[in-house]
Motif scaffolding. Structure first.
Motif, PDB file in Angstrom:
ATOM      1  N   GLY A  22       3.932   0.236  -3.969  1.00  0.00           N
ATOM      2  CA  GLY A  22       3.494  -0.022  -5.066  1.00  0.00           C
ATOM      3  C   GLY A  22       3.471  -1.539  -5.161  1.00  0.00           C
ATOM      4  O   GLY A  22       3.801  -2.411  -4.316  1.00  0.00           O
ATOM      5  N   ALA A  23       2.767  -2.028  -6.466  1.00  0.00           N
ATOM      6  CA  ALA A  23       1.800  -3.125  -6.405  1.00  0.00           C
ATOM      7  C   ALA A  23       2.756  -4.179  -7.228  1.00  0.00           C
ATOM      8  O   ALA A  23       1.953  -4.819  -8.311  1.00  0.00           O
ATOM      9  CB  ALA A  23       0.423  -3.164  -6.963  1.00  0.00           C
ATOM     10  N   THR A  24       4.110  -4.083  -6.974  1.00  0.00           N
ATOM     11  CA  THR A  24       4.950  -5.139  -7.343  1.00  0.00           C
ATOM     12  C   THR A  24       4.685  -6.703  -6.787  1.00  0.00           C
ATOM     13  O   THR A  24       3.795  -7.190  -5.627  1.00  0.00           O
ATOM     14  CB  THR A  24       6.543  -4.692  -7.059  1.00  0.00           C
ATOM     15  N   SER A  25       4.802  -7.712  -8.242  1.00  0.00           N
ATOM     16  CA  SER A  25       4.697  -8.753  -6.974  1.00  0.00           C
ATOM     17  C   SER A  25       5.757  -9.642  -5.769  1.00  0.00           C
ATOM     18  O   SER A  25       5.363  -9.555  -5.084  1.00  0.00           O
ATOM     19  CB  SER A  25       5.431 -10.059  -8.118  1.00  0.00           C
ATOM     20  N   THR A  26       6.363  -9.049  -5.541  1.00  0.00           N
ATOM     21  CA  THR A  26       7.340  -8.877  -4.368  1.00  0.00           C
ATOM     22  C   THR A  26       6.529  -8.810  -3.525  1.00  0.00           C
ATOM     23  O   THR A  26       6.168  -9.130  -2.348  1.00  0.00           O
ATOM     24  CB  THR A  26       8.690  -9.039  -4.393  1.00  0.00           C
ATOM     25  N   ASN A  27       6.010  -7.085  -3.451  1.00  0.00           N
ATOM     26  CA  ASN A  27       5.223  -5.958  -2.576  1.00  0.00           C
ATOM     27  C   ASN A  27       4.263  -7.113  -2.549  1.00  0.00           C
ATOM     28  O   ASN A  27       3.825  -7.530  -0.984  1.00  0.00           O
ATOM     29  CB  ASN A  27       4.811  -4.964  -2.867  1.00  0.00           C
ATOM     30  N   ILE A  28       3.224  -7.733  -3.276  1.00  0.00           N
ATOM     31  CA  ILE A  28       2.301  -7.275  -2.830  1.00  0.00           C
ATOM     32  C   ILE A  28       2.700  -9.649  -2.131  1.00  0.00           C
ATOM     33  O   ILE A  28       1.555  -9.097  -0.522  1.00  0.00           O
ATOM     34  CB  ILE A  28       1.875  -8.392  -3.998  1.00  0.00           C
ATOM     35  N   ARG A  29       3.226 -10.126  -1.947  1.00  0.00           N
ATOM     36  CA  ARG A  29       3.469 -11.447  -1.477  1.00  0.00           C
ATOM     37  C   ARG A  29       4.487 -10.712   0.317  1.00  0.00           C
ATOM     38  O   ARG A  29       4.000 -12.032   0.721  1.00  0.00           O
ATOM     39  CB  ARG A  29       4.718 -12.134  -2.260  1.00  0.00           C
TER      40      ARG A  29
ATOM     41  N   PRO B 204      -6.103  -2.488   1.421  1.00  0.00           N
ATOM     42  CA  PRO B 204      -7.135  -2.320   0.403  1.00  0.00           C
ATOM     43  C   PRO B 204      -6.864  -2.879  -0.455  1.00  0.00           C
ATOM     44  O   PRO B 204      -8.013  -2.933  -1.472  1.00  0.00           O
ATOM     45  CB  PRO B 204      -7.847  -0.643  -0.417  1.00  0.00           C
ATOM     46  N   ILE B 205      -5.588  -2.389  -1.267  1.00  0.00           N
ATOM     47  CA  ILE B 205      -5.383  -3.674  -2.922  1.00  0.00           C
ATOM     48  C   ILE B 205      -5.014  -4.894  -2.293  1.00  0.00           C
ATOM     49  O   ILE B 205      -5.521  -5.238  -2.995  1.00  0.00           O
ATOM     50  CB  ILE B 205      -3.724  -2.603  -3.323  1.00  0.00           C
ATOM     51  N   LEU B 206      -5.187  -5.482  -1.374  1.00  0.00           N
ATOM     52  CA  LEU B 206      -5.005  -7.172  -1.384  1.00  0.00           C
ATOM     53  C   LEU B 206      -6.735  -6.877  -1.296  1.00  0.00           C
ATOM     54  O   LEU B 206      -6.683  -8.403  -1.631  1.00  0.00           O
ATOM     55  CB  LEU B 206      -4.380  -7.736   0.066  1.00  0.00           C
ATOM     56  N   TYR B 207      -7.332  -6.971  -0.495  1.00  0.00           N
ATOM     57  CA  TYR B 207      -8.933  -6.884  -0.431  1.00  0.00           C
ATOM     58  C   TYR B 207      -9.005  -6.717  -1.326  1.00  0.00           C
ATOM     59  O   TYR B 207     -10.027  -7.524  -1.830  1.00  0.00           O
ATOM     60  CB  TYR B 207      -9.718  -5.714   0.249  1.00  0.00           C
ATOM     61  N   LYS B 208      -9.500  -5.698  -2.090  1.00  0.00           N
ATOM     62  CA  LYS B 208      -9.944  -6.068  -4.136  1.00  0.00           C
ATOM     63  C   LYS B 208      -9.514  -7.200  -4.529  1.00  0.00           C
ATOM     64  O   LYS B 208     -10.905  -7.442  -5.403  1.00  0.00           O
ATOM     65  CB  LYS B 208      -9.053  -4.084  -4.363  1.00  0.00           C
ATOM     66  N   GLU B 209      -7.801  -7.322  -4.459  1.00  0.00           N
ATOM     67  CA  GLU B 209      -7.808  -8.403  -5.177  1.00  0.00           C
ATOM     68  C   GLU B 209      -8.420 -10.232  -5.525  1.00  0.00           C
ATOM     69  O   GLU B 209      -8.116 -10.785  -5.312  1.00  0.00           O
ATOM     70  CB  GLU B 209      -6.177  -8.136  -6.250  1.00  0.00           C
ATOM     71  N   LYS B 210      -8.644  -9.942  -3.785  1.00  0.00           N
ATOM     72  CA  LYS B 210      -9.218 -11.234  -2.890  1.00  0.00           C
ATOM     73  C   LYS B 210      -7.615 -11.829  -3.440  1.00  0.00           C
ATOM     74  O   LYS B 210      -7.487 -13.202  -3.635  1.00  0.00           O
ATOM     75  CB  LYS B 210     -10.294 -11.425  -3.649  1.00  0.00           C
ATOM     76  N   TYR B 211      -6.303 -12.401  -2.743  1.00  0.00           N
ATOM     77  CA  TYR B 211      -5.717 -12.367  -2.719  1.00  0.00           C
ATOM     78  C   TYR B 211      -5.570 -13.416  -2.115  1.00  0.00           C
ATOM     79  O   TYR B 211      -5.610 -13.553  -0.592  1.00  0.00           O
ATOM     80  CB  TYR B 211      -3.871 -11.064  -2.936  1.00  0.00           C
TER      81      TYR B 211
ATOM     82  N   ASP C 219       0.299  -0.972   0.124  1.00  0.00           N
ATOM     83  CA  ASP C 219       0.112   0.102  -0.318  1.00  0.00           C
ATOM     84  C   ASP C 219       0.875   1.450  -0.067  1.00  0.00           C
ATOM     85  O   ASP C 219       0.689   2.221  -0.109  1.00  0.00           O
ATOM     86  CB  ASP C 219      -0.793  -0.072   0.934  1.00  0.00           C
ATOM     87  N   SER C 220       1.904   1.281   0.495  1.00  0.00           N
ATOM     88  CA  SER C 220       2.985   2.352   0.182  1.00  0.00           C
ATOM     89  C   SER C 220       4.451   2.560  -0.522  1.00  0.00           C
ATOM     90  O   SER C 220       4.233   3.035  -1.164  1.00  0.00           O
ATOM     91  CB  SER C 220       3.471   2.341   1.957  1.00  0.00           C
TER      92      SER C 220
END
Length: 416
Positions: free
Chosen positions: A269-276, A313-320, A266-267
């Motif tokens: 950026g939505a890179t695959s590494t940050n998401i994980r 919010p980013i993770l919740y929106k994409e339902k990861y 959330d701070s």
């Protein structure tokens, strides 16, 4: 007459295995029938023989699935849990099939091993080439950009997520190491190496850094297995060449540079590494809250989603999902489930090492590493092939064990 009947049974099993190794070429709605055909061929192969069922092997290889069924007792979301059990049913079907596999055909089956490996290798190569050129007619040069997306959404019953297609390519390349080692003709070896280069190019087009890193590690371990400085130097040269290629292309350099700049999604950026990284941070908190038995197969993801809603919010929106198979087992089944799964992996690895089953050793390492960044057991494109390959190649270890017993028996008889 009896011999003709046995030959027919073997040919039926052989054909079913050929189809299983060609499975990526079949549409989604046909794949279950190929698996059923394998099961029926094994049952037919057992006709006229004393009933034999390896209960120990079945329980070790399927216990994680049986544990998931038990976890329904404390799951709230029964519908999701039952859907997951259906998707992951390969975890009990293939152990059942291979526990029933007729021992009398094992030697002949593994004489044909390289034929099966070649079928899978050609299937993955063909799938990528057909998909690439078919969609290339529409997208032109931009197919290099759109290739991951068209495979995911534009192929109907052949849709496949780029991460799973990347895993298929990695397995095909792994099989090619053994095919090349077996071939006597330099021309055939050169052809396989050329096809390997094409598959590596597809791996880079799909641009999934995890499978690329895992493949490099597995390739290096394979080279070490050969106990040849020449092979090791070639492996190191190929790996260095690919690293130079990655660093020379801006898009790839940027993708891999994510690994040294990890931030909250959330701070940063939505890179695959940050998401994980963000998923794992949240998942670990939830694991600690229910460490022994987890939340049940039905509620593991729901627990994550509830926390995403509060914290990201980013993770919740994409339902990861958890994007890590070990974390997923911890959330669903707790430390008990994780230990059961690790025991299953370790058991097969120990026997693979004991009987020098190099292909199973490398497959276990490849899938084991892949699971550290992807839930490959929770999609059919992952769990079917994992369950089939581990079960089939574990039979090779089992066959070596049987042959060892026969040899020891003969030696004792000679001594007597």
């Amino acid at each position: 007459m009896i011999k003709a009947s046995e030959d027919l049974k073997f040919k039926l099993i052989d054909a079913s295995l050929m189809l299983m190794f060609a499975l990526p070429l079949f549409p989604t709605n046909v794949k279950p029938y190929v698996i059923i055909f394998l099961g029926l061929s094994v049952l037919i192969g057992n006709l006229g023989k004393p009933f034999s069922f390896d209960l120990k092997k079945f329980l070790i290889n399927s216990f994680i699935y049986l544990l998931m069924i038990v976890s329904l007792l404390y799951s709230q979301n029964m519908e999701y849990g039952l859907n997951k059990l259906e998707t992951m049913s390969s975890l009990v079907l293939f152990p059942l099939i291979f526990a029933l596999f007729p021992k009398c055909y094992l030697n002949d089956i593994f004489i044909n091993l390289y034929k099966y490996l070649t079928v899978y290798f050609i299937a993955i190569l063909s799938f990528n080439l057909i998909s690439f050129f078919y969609h290339g007619l529409h997208y032109g040069e931009t197919i290099f950009i759109h290739y991951p997306t068209v495979n995911k959404i534009a192929q109907g019953p052949y849709n496949i997520h780029p991460i799973y297609l990347s895993i298929h390519i990695c397995v095909a390349l792994l099989f090619s190491f053994f095919i090349i080692r077996k071939l006597q003709s330099n021309y055939k070896r050169a052809a396989i190496i050329l096809f390997d280069i094409i598959l590596i190019l597809f791996l880079f087009i799909l641009l999934k850094k995890g499978p690329i890193i895992v493949l490099a590690l597995v390739f290096l371990i394979f080279a070490l297995f050969q106990r040849s400085k020449k092979v090791l130097y070639i492996a190191l040269f190929v790996i260095i060449l690919n690293v130079v290629a990655i660093m020379s292309i801006p898009e790839y350099r940027a993708k891999f540079s994510e690994l040294v700049k990890i931030e909250n999604v959330d701070s940063g950026g939505a890179t695959s590494t940050n998401i994980r990284y963000s998923i794992y941070s949240i998942a670990i908190k939830k694991m600690i809250e229910s460490p022994i038995i987890g939340y049940g197969i039905g509620d593991g993801k729901d627990v994550l989603l509830e926390t995403y809603k509060e914290e990201s919010p980013i993770l919740y929106k994409e339902k990861y999902n958890s994007h890590n198979q070990y974390i997923s087992f911890m959330l669903a089944l707790g430390i008990i489930g994780l230990m059961v799964f690790l025991f299953f992996m370790s058991y097969n690895l120990v026997y693979a090492i004991r009987y020098n089953n190099q292909i199973l050793i490398l497959l276990l390492l490849l899938y084991g590493l892949m699971m550290s960044f992807e839930n490959i057991m929770e999609r059919e494109d992952g769990v079917i092939y994992f369950s089939f390959f581990i079960g089939f190649f574990a039979l090779k270890s089992y066959n070596e064990k049987l042959n060892e017993k026969v040899l020891n028996g003969k030696n004792l008889k000679n001594l007597g």
